[in-house]
Design an enzyme around this catalytic site. Sequence first.
Site, PDB file in Angstrom:
ATOM      1  N   LYS A  13       0.824  -1.216   0.000  1.00 28.83           N
ATOM      2  CA  LYS A  13       0.000   0.000   0.000  1.00 28.83           C
ATOM      3  C   LYS A  13       0.855   1.262   0.000  1.00 28.83           C
ATOM      4  O   LYS A  13       0.468   2.264  -0.598  1.00 28.83           O
ATOM      5  CB  LYS A  13      -1.014   0.007   1.139  1.00 28.83           C
ATOM      6  CG  LYS A  13      -0.418   0.105   2.515  1.00 28.83           C
ATOM      7  CD  LYS A  13      -1.518   0.049   3.543  1.00 28.83           C
ATOM      8  CE  LYS A  13      -1.026   0.209   4.970  1.00 28.83           C
ATOM      9  NZ  LYS A  13       0.348  -0.149   5.287  1.00 28.83           N
ATOM     10  N   ARG A  87      -6.852   2.994  11.041  1.00 23.61           N
ATOM     11  CA  ARG A  87      -6.634   1.568  11.309  1.00 23.61           C
ATOM     12  C   ARG A  87      -7.705   1.021  12.249  1.00 23.61           C
ATOM     13  O   ARG A  87      -7.709  -0.169  12.533  1.00 23.61           O
ATOM     14  CB  ARG A  87      -5.267   1.368  11.975  1.00 23.61           C
ATOM     15  CG  ARG A  87      -4.137   1.038  11.004  1.00 23.61           C
ATOM     16  CD  ARG A  87      -2.845   1.087  11.797  1.00 23.61           C
ATOM     17  NE  ARG A  87      -1.786   0.249  11.329  1.00 23.61           N
ATOM     18  CZ  ARG A  87      -0.733   0.697  10.630  1.00 23.61           C
ATOM     19  NH1 ARG A  87      -0.672   1.934  10.233  1.00 23.61           N
ATOM     20  NH2 ARG A  87       0.239  -0.127  10.306  1.00 23.61           N
ATOM     21  N   ARG A 126      11.954  -6.818   3.359  1.00 23.65           N
ATOM     22  CA  ARG A 126      11.706  -5.379   3.202  1.00 23.65           C
ATOM     23  C   ARG A 126      12.827  -4.513   3.797  1.00 23.65           C
ATOM     24  O   ARG A 126      13.270  -4.748   4.912  1.00 23.65           O
ATOM     25  CB  ARG A 126      10.380  -5.048   3.894  1.00 23.65           C
ATOM     26  CG  ARG A 126       9.980  -3.608   3.761  1.00 23.65           C
ATOM     27  CD  ARG A 126       8.524  -3.447   3.992  1.00 23.65           C
ATOM     28  NE  ARG A 126       8.181  -3.302   5.396  1.00 23.65           N
ATOM     29  CZ  ARG A 126       6.997  -2.875   5.808  1.00 23.65           C
ATOM     30  NH1 ARG A 126       6.061  -2.579   4.939  1.00 23.65           N
ATOM     31  NH2 ARG A 126       6.740  -2.762   7.082  1.00 23.65           N
ATOM     32  N   ARG A 159      13.401  -2.356   9.351  1.00 24.96           N
ATOM     33  CA  ARG A 159      12.703  -1.754  10.486  1.00 24.96           C
ATOM     34  C   ARG A 159      12.768  -2.657  11.708  1.00 24.96           C
ATOM     35  O   ARG A 159      12.695  -3.877  11.590  1.00 24.96           O
ATOM     36  CB  ARG A 159      11.238  -1.512  10.101  1.00 24.96           C
ATOM     37  CG  ARG A 159      11.067  -0.254   9.291  1.00 24.96           C
ATOM     38  CD  ARG A 159       9.695  -0.114   8.720  1.00 24.96           C
ATOM     39  NE  ARG A 159       8.609  -0.381   9.657  1.00 24.96           N
ATOM     40  CZ  ARG A 159       7.340  -0.190   9.375  1.00 24.96           C
ATOM     41  NH1 ARG A 159       6.987   0.302   8.191  1.00 24.96           N
ATOM     42  NH2 ARG A 159       6.400  -0.463  10.245  1.00 24.96           N
ATOM     43  N   ARG A 170       1.693  -7.725  14.395  1.00 20.94           N
ATOM     44  CA  ARG A 170       1.090  -6.623  13.628  1.00 20.94           C
ATOM     45  C   ARG A 170       0.069  -7.155  12.632  1.00 20.94           C
ATOM     46  O   ARG A 170      -0.986  -6.543  12.421  1.00 20.94           O
ATOM     47  CB  ARG A 170       2.193  -5.808  12.934  1.00 20.94           C
ATOM     48  CG  ARG A 170       3.006  -4.984  13.955  1.00 20.94           C
ATOM     49  CD  ARG A 170       4.359  -4.580  13.430  1.00 20.94           C
ATOM     50  NE  ARG A 170       4.283  -3.774  12.242  1.00 20.94           N
ATOM     51  CZ  ARG A 170       5.098  -3.904  11.181  1.00 20.94           C
ATOM     52  NH1 ARG A 170       6.054  -4.809  11.189  1.00 20.94           N
ATOM     53  NH2 ARG A 170       4.957  -3.122  10.155  1.00 20.94           N
TER      54      ARG A 170
HETATM   55  P1  AMP Z   1       3.369   1.345   9.489  1.00 19.57           P
HETATM   56  O1  AMP Z   1       4.609   2.013   8.988  1.00 19.57           O
HETATM   57  O2  AMP Z   1       2.135   1.811   8.778  1.00 19.57           O
HETATM   58  O3  AMP Z   1       3.477  -0.168   9.506  1.00 19.57           O
HETATM   59  O4  AMP Z   1       3.194   1.806  11.016  1.00 19.57           O
HETATM   60  C1  AMP Z   1       4.201   1.532  11.968  1.00 19.57           C
HETATM   61  C2  AMP Z   1       3.612   1.570  13.365  1.00 19.57           C
HETATM   62  O5  AMP Z   1       3.103   2.895  13.641  1.00 19.57           O
HETATM   63  C3  AMP Z   1       2.439   0.646  13.614  1.00 19.57           C
HETATM   64  O6  AMP Z   1       2.839  -0.680  13.913  1.00 19.57           O
HETATM   65  C4  AMP Z   1       1.766   1.333  14.809  1.00 19.57           C
HETATM   66  O7  AMP Z   1       2.504   1.119  15.985  1.00 19.57           O
HETATM   67  C5  AMP Z   1       1.915   2.818  14.431  1.00 19.57           C
HETATM   68  N1  AMP Z   1       0.775   3.311  13.622  1.00 19.57           N
HETATM   69  C6  AMP Z   1       0.817   3.735  12.336  1.00 19.57           C
HETATM   70  N2  AMP Z   1      -0.401   4.138  11.912  1.00 19.57           N
HETATM   71  C7  AMP Z   1      -1.228   3.961  12.966  1.00 19.57           C
HETATM   72  C8  AMP Z   1      -2.620   4.177  13.165  1.00 19.57           C
HETATM   73  N3  AMP Z   1      -3.418   4.640  12.189  1.00 19.57           N
HETATM   74  N4  AMP Z   1      -3.139   3.890  14.380  1.00 19.57           N
HETATM   75  C9  AMP Z   1      -2.364   3.428  15.382  1.00 19.57           C
HETATM   76  N5  AMP Z   1      -1.055   3.177  15.272  1.00 19.57           N
HETATM   77  C10 AMP Z   1      -0.475   3.447  14.062  1.00 19.57           C
END
Ligand code: AMP
Length: 213
Positions: A13, A87, A126, A159, A170
């Site tokens: 995405k 989310r 990744r 990461r 996750r």
């Molecule tokens: P991502 O890069 O989108 O995988 O986000 C990394 C981390 O940021 C996630 O595992 C959550 O801990 C936090 N995070 C990102 N977006 C959200 C969201 N919309 N709501 C809550 N936590 C978020």
Amino acid sequence: MNIIMIGAQGSGKGTQAEMLEHRLGLKLCASGDLLREHIVRETPLGLAAKPYVERGDLVPDALVVQMILDFIRSRGSQGIALDGFPRTIAQAEKLDIDLGQMGQAIDRVIYLDVPRALLLDRLSGRYICRAHGHVWNIKTKPPQVPGICDIDGSELYQRSDDTPTKITHRLDIFFSETIKLLDYYGAQNKLARVDGAQPIDEVSRAVLTALRA
Ligand code: AMP
């Protein structure tokens, strides 16, 4: 046009949201990237969010919603491609209310559908660039020079929440919590499903076709 990309970790995405930024002139708003920037800068939000991000848990709605709405307000009327937000249903409801108060709305929501086994495989390969968070994958989208971002030449890293245990955690949250958004946006007739298991260019074509429909 305001678009939401929904997809599990590793669904592509972020890559497709970047494509929309270039092809449609939308402003990319990636909640994970914004949170990681706050964490590096050690802002109050970054310090509060850090333990959640490190565990692979969701950051509390109030913190994330405020951050995203501030970002959207700072962009004025430019259309937005949201990646990683909302989310939860609570985030989606708050987004609808606040966008409505700004005279805006979400126009279309794309769900990138990818089987869990493929997600696990992709996430293990990744790599992210230090400078701007560009995403590479040693299996599906390798950089020309290993360890270096093609776009800005910065170093690539894995990461800290892309370890096998945290990835599983996750993905569990995605498939138990975030997946509920499909019903939420389906009921608003805004949802389009795209097969995210295809090669990147074909996914991009399908996303653009879904947005024209
Ligand atoms: P991502 O890069 O989108 O995988 O986000 C990394 C981390 O940021 C996630 O595992 C959550 O801990 C936090 N995070 C990102 N977006 C959200 C969201 N919309 N709501 C809550 N936590 C978020």
